[in-house]
Design a protein around this motif. Structure first.
Motif, PDB file in Angstrom:
ATOM      1  N   LEU A 132      53.897  36.396  41.324  1.00  0.00           N
ATOM      2  CA  LEU A 132      53.239  35.256  40.697  1.00  0.00           C
ATOM      3  C   LEU A 132      53.459  35.250  39.186  1.00  0.00           C
ATOM      4  CD1 LEU A 132      51.201  32.898  40.975  1.00  0.00           C
ATOM      5  CD2 LEU A 132      49.417  34.577  40.574  1.00  0.00           C
ATOM      6  N   THR A 163      47.208  29.494  37.579  1.00  0.00           N
ATOM      7  CA  THR A 163      47.623  30.891  37.465  1.00  0.00           C
ATOM      8  C   THR A 163      46.431  31.834  37.602  1.00  0.00           C
ATOM      9  OG1 THR A 163      49.429  30.293  36.006  1.00  0.00           O
ATOM     10  CG2 THR A 163      48.729  32.579  35.938  1.00  0.00           C
ATOM     11  N   PHE A 164      45.361  31.550  36.861  1.00  0.00           N
ATOM     12  CA  PHE A 164      44.213  32.465  36.893  1.00  0.00           C
ATOM     13  C   PHE A 164      43.537  32.471  38.266  1.00  0.00           C
ATOM     14  CE2 PHE A 164      43.683  32.285  32.031  1.00  0.00           C
ATOM     15  CZ  PHE A 164      44.529  33.373  31.909  1.00  0.00           C
ATOM     16  N   ARG A 214      44.979  32.027  41.168  1.00  0.00           N
ATOM     17  CA  ARG A 214      45.802  32.842  42.061  1.00  0.00           C
ATOM     18  C   ARG A 214      45.663  34.321  41.744  1.00  0.00           C
ATOM     19  NH1 ARG A 214      50.431  29.771  44.321  1.00  0.00           N
ATOM     20  NH2 ARG A 214      50.050  27.600  43.787  1.00  0.00           N
ATOM     21  N   LEU A 215      45.692  34.635  40.453  1.00  0.00           N
ATOM     22  CA  LEU A 215      45.587  36.050  40.076  1.00  0.00           C
ATOM     23  C   LEU A 215      44.249  36.644  40.504  1.00  0.00           C
ATOM     24  CD1 LEU A 215      47.200  36.201  36.514  1.00  0.00           C
ATOM     25  CD2 LEU A 215      48.117  37.136  38.628  1.00  0.00           C
ATOM     26  N   SER A 216      43.218  35.804  40.535  1.00  0.00           N
ATOM     27  CA  SER A 216      41.905  36.308  40.948  1.00  0.00           C
ATOM     28  C   SER A 216      41.783  36.371  42.458  1.00  0.00           C
ATOM     29  CB  SER A 216      40.799  35.410  40.395  1.00  0.00           C
ATOM     30  OG  SER A 216      40.838  35.420  39.001  1.00  0.00           O
ATOM     31  N   HIS A 225      36.994  31.081  40.099  1.00  0.00           N
ATOM     32  CA  HIS A 225      37.161  31.829  41.357  1.00  0.00           C
ATOM     33  C   HIS A 225      35.827  32.222  41.977  1.00  0.00           C
ATOM     34  CE1 HIS A 225      37.348  34.284  37.771  1.00  0.00           C
ATOM     35  NE2 HIS A 225      36.884  35.298  38.458  1.00  0.00           N
ATOM     36  N   MET A 256      51.698  41.356  44.914  1.00  0.00           N
ATOM     37  CA  MET A 256      51.462  39.932  44.969  1.00  0.00           C
ATOM     38  C   MET A 256      51.388  39.334  43.565  1.00  0.00           C
ATOM     39  SD  MET A 256      48.070  37.988  46.071  1.00  0.00           S
ATOM     40  CE  MET A 256      47.459  38.233  44.421  1.00  0.00           C
ATOM     41  N   SER A 257      50.624  40.007  42.699  1.00  0.00           N
ATOM     42  CA  SER A 257      50.475  39.443  41.356  1.00  0.00           C
ATOM     43  C   SER A 257      51.789  39.501  40.580  1.00  0.00           C
ATOM     44  CB  SER A 257      49.377  40.179  40.597  1.00  0.00           C
ATOM     45  OG  SER A 257      49.732  41.518  40.379  1.00  0.00           O
ATOM     46  N   ARG A 280      41.368  40.509  35.298  1.00  0.00           N
ATOM     47  CA  ARG A 280      41.512  40.132  36.710  1.00  0.00           C
ATOM     48  C   ARG A 280      42.146  41.299  37.456  1.00  0.00           C
ATOM     49  NH1 ARG A 280      41.203  35.218  34.128  1.00  0.00           N
ATOM     50  NH2 ARG A 280      39.957  33.812  35.373  1.00  0.00           N
ATOM     51  N   PRO A 281      42.031  41.276  38.803  1.00  0.00           N
ATOM     52  CA  PRO A 281      42.612  42.407  39.533  1.00  0.00           C
ATOM     53  C   PRO A 281      44.137  42.384  39.493  1.00  0.00           C
ATOM     54  CG  PRO A 281      41.479  40.900  41.046  1.00  0.00           C
ATOM     55  CD  PRO A 281      41.330  40.339  39.680  1.00  0.00           C
ATOM     56  N   VAL A 282      44.679  42.655  38.313  1.00  0.00           N
ATOM     57  CA  VAL A 282      46.126  42.627  38.095  1.00  0.00           C
ATOM     58  C   VAL A 282      46.531  44.000  37.552  1.00  0.00           C
ATOM     59  CG1 VAL A 282      47.946  41.595  36.684  1.00  0.00           C
ATOM     60  CG2 VAL A 282      46.102  40.168  37.532  1.00  0.00           C
ATOM     61  N   ASP A 303      55.477  32.627  36.841  1.00  0.00           N
ATOM     62  CA  ASP A 303      54.728  32.050  35.748  1.00  0.00           C
ATOM     63  C   ASP A 303      55.466  32.184  34.419  1.00  0.00           C
ATOM     64  OD1 ASP A 303      52.123  30.846  35.671  1.00  0.00           O
ATOM     65  OD2 ASP A 303      51.644  32.375  34.181  1.00  0.00           O
ATOM     66  N   LEU A 332      42.512  37.669  29.290  1.00  0.00           N
ATOM     67  CA  LEU A 332      42.099  36.982  30.514  1.00  0.00           C
ATOM     68  C   LEU A 332      42.955  37.374  31.719  1.00  0.00           C
ATOM     69  CD1 LEU A 332      41.137  33.449  29.181  1.00  0.00           C
ATOM     70  CD2 LEU A 332      39.649  35.285  29.927  1.00  0.00           C
ATOM     71  N   PHE A 333      44.104  37.984  31.474  1.00  0.00           N
ATOM     72  CA  PHE A 333      44.896  38.525  32.583  1.00  0.00           C
ATOM     73  C   PHE A 333      44.359  39.906  32.971  1.00  0.00           C
ATOM     74  CE2 PHE A 333      47.713  35.437  30.715  1.00  0.00           C
ATOM     75  CZ  PHE A 333      48.417  34.918  31.796  1.00  0.00           C
ATOM     76  N   MET A 374      46.464  35.075  51.436  1.00  0.00           N
ATOM     77  CA  MET A 374      45.825  35.557  50.194  1.00  0.00           C
ATOM     78  C   MET A 374      44.374  35.984  50.469  1.00  0.00           C
ATOM     79  SD  MET A 374      46.674  34.088  46.566  1.00  0.00           S
ATOM     80  CE  MET A 374      48.310  34.069  47.198  1.00  0.00           C
TER      81      MET A 374
END
Lengths: 220, 339
Positions: free
Chosen positions: A5, B126-127, B129-131, B178, A1-2, A85-87, A9, A81-82, B1
């Motif tokens: 996105l 963006t952040f 969604r990523l979270s 989030h 999913m990420s 996150r759960p990425v 982006d 900051l990326f 999501m």
């Protein structure tokens, strides 16, 4: 999913950049101008000439941009900051690769189409012959760009100076991408499309795996 | 999501005592750092550091520059992954590569840049969604957060065009966006003007009231003193002390001072030095004297003795004030003692 996105982006960020303007508008125009000015290119169809020129110039441009952007974003801690996150870490760089690659492929296809139209109007070469040469050059372009783009990301990750990253992307990245071109030129019995595509895919894949490994083990 | 990682709105609305009943695990620390060490070459950034956070508290983290505050925070948020020791979240060991803290974390880093092409809205989108925030609710949530931090007017501006104070507010916005259960804020007041500073403290205090656990570092001690439930002092990669602001002050029972302002006609002052608890006296002006008490004495007894002396001498006293050491002094004493 990420991943999806992040690709969207990155794409958003890249197509707005000045480099992309140069690639999408400047490159086709430049090729047109050169074809009118230089009588030497009359031997080769414009579409083929354009695709070779765009792939080498825009490939280099994109590679330099990618590697220097990564160095500077790394330096400014943009990725922090990326990463919190759960990425998945490798998504971060792979999305860059996909976005930039798609953008420069669009630029290449645009330029080639423009060249093709000019060829059809100006010369009396048969469409089939034109298209035949076109597939070859398109395959070569796709491969060299995939190699130089992925390689420049790896450079960006490993190097800490923008200058070094740019130089390495120009020289090393471009030299490496020639692997996809040379045999097709020197050995006529080699199927150019098949050879360059397979070399391109395999090399880009290996480099992308290396990128995933580096970003997962190395602190950004 | 998926939104399963996010704090349930109903949970945030119940009081802390109700929450305790619902979470039997609250007896154990929310987050625990055990024996954390980090070396940069020969330099020891963290030295067998132990620290724990309770659910819903604000833990202030103070120490001089280079003490190891940011390193501790980066280890918790998973940006530094090569370290010795264990981190436990709700009693479960956190995996260094698949960090479970990421699912509940909001992080405000000290030094972070943004990509030059992004607008405020685009960054938060963006952040968010990523979270894993619900995409349908995200636009409204972004408006809420921007309103909260005071950036509503610059929603569609490019981030590079914002002032450094505004960028700091944006860093807070992305951390809160989030609705995380756990906030790690590294020097959140940096670059803010006094009113924004006040606003920031208010927001942080409100979040803690919603049972969000907050780990907050600062070198501005008064900021931490105002809002933290407990304070940890770190120097040279080691925790020197942890306690409530009051506990820390009490523990360092030194330097209690008494300021006495006499009436203007008071010419002769009593000899305070004959009171055993008084270490020394200092005449600040014609009618103002400050007495410094000896450490580790019974404060109440000392006050009675001084009062008696003043009464015996028939002194006219306009004001009699006990000056307790500020947290700043406590902190400096700890650090100086450690050095």
């Amino acid at each position: 999913m990420s991943l999806g996105l992040l690709i969207r982006d990155e794409f958003k960020g890249f197509y707005k950049s000045k480099v992309m303007m140069v690639l999408w508008i400047g490159m086709p125009l430049l090729s047109l101008v050169i074809s009118y000015l230089s009588p030497d290119t009359e031997e080769i169809p414009l579409s083929v000439f354009v695709s070779l020129m765009v792939s080498s110039l825009s490939g280099t441009l994109a590679a330099v941009m990618l590697s220097t952007t990564i160095v500077s974003e790394k330096e400014r801690h943009v990725y922090d900051l990326f990463l919190i996150r759960p990425v998945k870490r490798w998504h971060l760089m792979f999305s860059k690769f996909v976005a930039v690659y798609v953008c420069i492929m669009i630029a290449t296809v645009l330029s080639i189409l423009l060249g093709l139209v000019v060829d059809l109007i100006k010369t009396d070469i048969h469409v089939d012959i034109l298209l035949d040469g076109l597939w070859d050059s398109l395959a070569v372009s796709m491969s060299t760009m995939a190699i130089s783009c992925s390689f420049s990301i790896l450079i960006g990750l490993l190097v800490n100076s923008t200058m070094v990253a740019a130089i390495l992307a120009i020289y090393a990245g471009n030299q490496l991408s020639m692997v996809a071109v040379l045999p097709g030129i020197f050995f006529s019995e080699v199927n150019t499309v098949l050879y360059s595509l397979s070399v391109g895919i395999v090399l880009a894949l290996i480099v992308n795996i290396a990128i995933a490994f580096v970003i997962d083990r190395k602190m950004l | 999501m998926s939104t399963k990682f996010l704090k349930h709105p109903e949970i945030s609305n119940i009081s802390k005592s109700d929450d305790l009943i619902q979470h039997p695990t609250d007896r154990q620390p929310f987050l625990e750092l055990r024996q954390i060490s980090k070396l940069y070459g020969d330099f020891t950034a963290l030295d067998n550091l132990n620290l724990s956070l309770k659910r819903g508290e604000i833990l202030g983290y103070i120490g001089p520059n280079g003490a190891g505050k940011t390193t501790t925070m980066k280890i918790i948020v998973g940006l530094i992954r090569s370290y010795k020791g264990t981190i436990l979240l709700d009693g479960k060991t956190v995996n260094k590569l698949e960090n479970s803290i990421h699912k509940i974390l909001g992080y405000l880093p000290q030094d972070v840049g943004f990509q030059t092409w992004r607008t405020v809205y685009h960054l938060l989108d963006t952040f968010g969604r990523l979270s894993g925030y619900d995409t349908d609710k995200l636009p409204a949530r972004i408006d809420d957060v921007l309103q909260k931090v005071g950036l509503k007017d610059v929603k569609h501006k490019k981030i590079v065009h914002l002032s450094s104070g505004m960028q700091q507010k944006l860093r807070l916005a992305q951390a809160l966006l989030h609705e995380p259960q756990f906030l790690v804020l590294d020097e959140p007041m940096t670059g803010l003007d006094p009113s924004s500073r006040y606003q920031m403290k208010k927001i942080i205090r409100q979040l803690a009231d919603e049972n969000i656990t907050i780990f907050l570092s600062s070198h501005i001690l008064s900021d931490v003193q105002d809002i933290a439930d407990r304070i940890a002092i770190i120097n040279h990669g080691k925790i020197l002390n942890v306690g409530t602001p009051q506990e820390l002050q009490a523990k360092f029972n030194v330097g209690n001072e008494i300021e006495i302002i006499f009436g203007e006609n008071q010419k002769i002052l009593p000899d305070f030095m004959k009171i055993p608890q008084v270490a020394h006296t200092k005449k600040i002006s014609a009618n103002k004297t400050v007495l410094t008490l000896k450490p580790k004495i019974n404060l109440d007894q000392a006050l009675v003795s001084i009062m008696n002396e003043l009464t015996n001498q028939k002194c006219i006293v306009r004001s009699f004030n006990l000056l307790q050491p500020s947290l700043e002094e406590v902190y400096l004493r700890y650090v100086e003692e450690d050095d």
